[in-house]
Design an enzyme around this catalytic site. Structure first.
Site, PDB file in Angstrom:
ATOM      1  N   ASN A 283      -3.974  16.835   4.853  1.00 44.90           N
ATOM      2  CA  ASN A 283      -3.615  17.695   3.729  1.00 44.90           C
ATOM      3  C   ASN A 283      -3.763  16.987   2.391  1.00 44.90           C
ATOM      4  O   ASN A 283      -3.681  15.757   2.318  1.00 44.90           O
ATOM      5  CB  ASN A 283      -2.152  18.148   3.827  1.00 44.90           C
TER       6      ASN A 283
ATOM      7  N   ALA B  27      -2.956  12.523   9.090  1.00 43.10           N
ATOM      8  CA  ALA B  27      -3.625  11.537   8.242  1.00 43.10           C
ATOM      9  C   ALA B  27      -2.676  10.418   7.843  1.00 43.10           C
ATOM     10  O   ALA B  27      -3.034   9.238   7.875  1.00 43.10           O
ATOM     11  CB  ALA B  27      -4.186  12.228   6.999  1.00 43.10           C
TER      12      ALA B  27
ATOM     13  N   GLY C 236      19.567   5.264  10.337  1.00 45.78           N
ATOM     14  CA  GLY C 236      18.812   4.419  11.253  1.00 45.78           C
ATOM     15  C   GLY C 236      18.114   5.246  12.308  1.00 45.78           C
ATOM     16  O   GLY C 236      17.744   6.399  12.063  1.00 45.78           O
TER      17      GLY C 236
ATOM     18  N   ALA D 225       6.789  11.032   3.518  1.00 44.99           N
ATOM     19  CA  ALA D 225       6.014  10.222   4.470  1.00 44.99           C
ATOM     20  C   ALA D 225       6.809   9.083   5.108  1.00 44.99           C
ATOM     21  O   ALA D 225       6.234   8.279   5.837  1.00 44.99           O
ATOM     22  CB  ALA D 225       4.748   9.666   3.846  1.00 44.99           C
ATOM     23  N   ALA D 226       8.116   9.005   4.888  1.00 44.95           N
ATOM     24  CA  ALA D 226       8.891   7.951   5.546  1.00 44.95           C
ATOM     25  C   ALA D 226       8.830   8.110   7.062  1.00 44.95           C
ATOM     26  O   ALA D 226       8.677   7.129   7.798  1.00 44.95           O
ATOM     27  CB  ALA D 226      10.335   7.978   5.061  1.00 44.95           C
ATOM     28  N   GLY D 227       8.952   9.346   7.537  1.00 45.35           N
ATOM     29  CA  GLY D 227       8.844   9.585   8.977  1.00 45.35           C
ATOM     30  C   GLY D 227       7.461   9.282   9.508  1.00 45.35           C
ATOM     31  O   GLY D 227       7.305   8.788  10.633  1.00 45.35           O
ATOM     32  N   ASP D 228       6.434   9.561   8.709  1.00 43.03           N
ATOM     33  CA  ASP D 228       5.065   9.246   9.125  1.00 43.03           C
ATOM     34  C   ASP D 228       4.846   7.741   9.186  1.00 43.03           C
ATOM     35  O   ASP D 228       4.159   7.229  10.081  1.00 43.03           O
ATOM     36  CB  ASP D 228       4.067   9.879   8.159  1.00 43.03           C
TER      37      ASP D 228
ATOM     38  N   GLY E 191       4.995   9.136  -3.318  1.00 40.10           N
ATOM     39  CA  GLY E 191       3.819   9.645  -2.639  1.00 40.10           C
ATOM     40  C   GLY E 191       3.841   9.420  -1.147  1.00 40.10           C
ATOM     41  O   GLY E 191       4.817   8.930  -0.577  1.00 40.10           O
TER      42      GLY E 191
END
Length: 323
Positions: free
Chosen positions: A10, A41, A225, A265-268, A303
């Site tokens: 995306n 991505a 955590g 994007a922390a989880g990514d 970002g």
């Protein structure tokens, strides 16, 4: 030693404001930016930057966004030979609003991502013999995810599923095909029906996922955590057995304290680092620690892909914290 990611690509349209608007309210934001993103991505870039050979399977549109997205992936070291350019639709976009506390609201318009089909799975099958791990999410059609699970199972490749976004009726029979599932607290609640708010409730949700056939359940709890329960007997001990789930090893890894800018994007970052660690065949605790660190680092920069760390940064971060 490679990882394959099948998932979304995306362009993120990011707006920053002091708070989220109320329904019907017009709110003045501070700034706007376009940032390359998409769960597939992002996770591919996260793994590639950590030194793992990473292939991405997916689609972009035949538009300006698509060209920018492909250039960003290529520049991050991701192999994009299996990414198709779809001339029939636009690239996927995500409208993101981030507030002053680093929280975000996201609306995704899938575009080319929802046209991923069996041709992508054919490309996946040709890549799997050289792969250690396959990473999936749910921003592409569920039937493609299901087929990818079947192909990976047949070839003996470990599968990580990031179950986001959770569909209304996630098929129960899929759990037995998933080696590792990584929901956050909201997704774990939606999947299991257990209200997940803390490590104790995360443990109950993880137990339920193990009962349904998942090999390892990792529940991400944001600033608290991450909780892990695994039936991987290589790391289980007799004292960790439970009548509520198969024999398993359970532990909690606290979050690293950082000055968060946003959580985009922390989880990514977490999932990409987890895939990289599993490709290197490290212990579960080490893998979870590296993933938690990568997720924390991502929150310190604005970002999505721009916030994902490389291996030297991750190692330095862990050394500084004497991990």
């Amino acid at each position: 030693m490679s990882a394959i990611v099948v998932g979304s690509i995306n362009m993120d349209l990011v707006t920053r404001a002091s708070r989220f608007p109320q329904p019907g309210e017009t709110l003045i934001g501070r700034n706007f930016s376009t940032v390359t993103g998409g769960k597939g991505a992002n996770q591919a870039v996260a793994a590639a930057r950590l030194g793992i050979e990473t292939h991405l399977v997916g689609r972009v549109g035949a538009d300006e966004f698509g060209q920018v997205l492909l250039a960003g992936l290529r520049g991050a070291g991701v192999n994009i030979d299996a990414v198709e350019i779809d001339k029939q639709t636009h690239s996927g976009v995500a409208a993101i609003v981030t507030n002053d506390t680093g929280e975000n609201n996201i609306i995704v318009v899938p575009g080319a991502n929802h046209r991923v089909d069996t041709s992508e799975i054919d490309r996946l099958a040709s890549l799997l013999p050289q792969a250690r791990v396959l990473l999936l999410q749910l921003e592409i059609p569920l039937d493609c995810v299901t087929t990818a699970l079947d192909v990976a199972c047949n070839q003996g490749v470990r599968v990580i599923l990031d179950p986001a976004p959770v569909p209304l009726n996630f098929p129960r029979e899929l759990y037995r095909k998933i080696d590792i599932i990584t929901p956050n607290e909201v997704e774990a609640s939606q999947l299991t029906g257990i209200c997940v708010e803390c490590p104790d409730s995360a443990a109950k949700a993880a137990d339920r996922l193990l009962q349904w056939g998942v090999g390892t359940a990792i529940v991400k709890l944001g600033h608290q955590g991450a909780y892990c329960a695994t039936t991987d007997v290589r790391e289980a001990s007799p004292s960790s057995e439970s009548v509520a789930a198969p024999r398993s090893n359970r532990f909690f890894v606290p979050a690293f304290s950082v000055a968060a800018v946003d959580t985009v994007a922390a989880g990514d970052a977490f999932n990409g680092a987890l895939a990289a660690a599993i490709a290197r065949d490290v212990s579960w605790r080490e893998a979870l620690t590296q993933a938690a660190a990568a997720g924390a680092i991502a929150t310190t920069q604005p970002g999505a892909q721009t916030a994902l760390c490389d291996r030297l940064t991750l190692e330095s971060f862990l050394r500084e914290r004497q991990v």
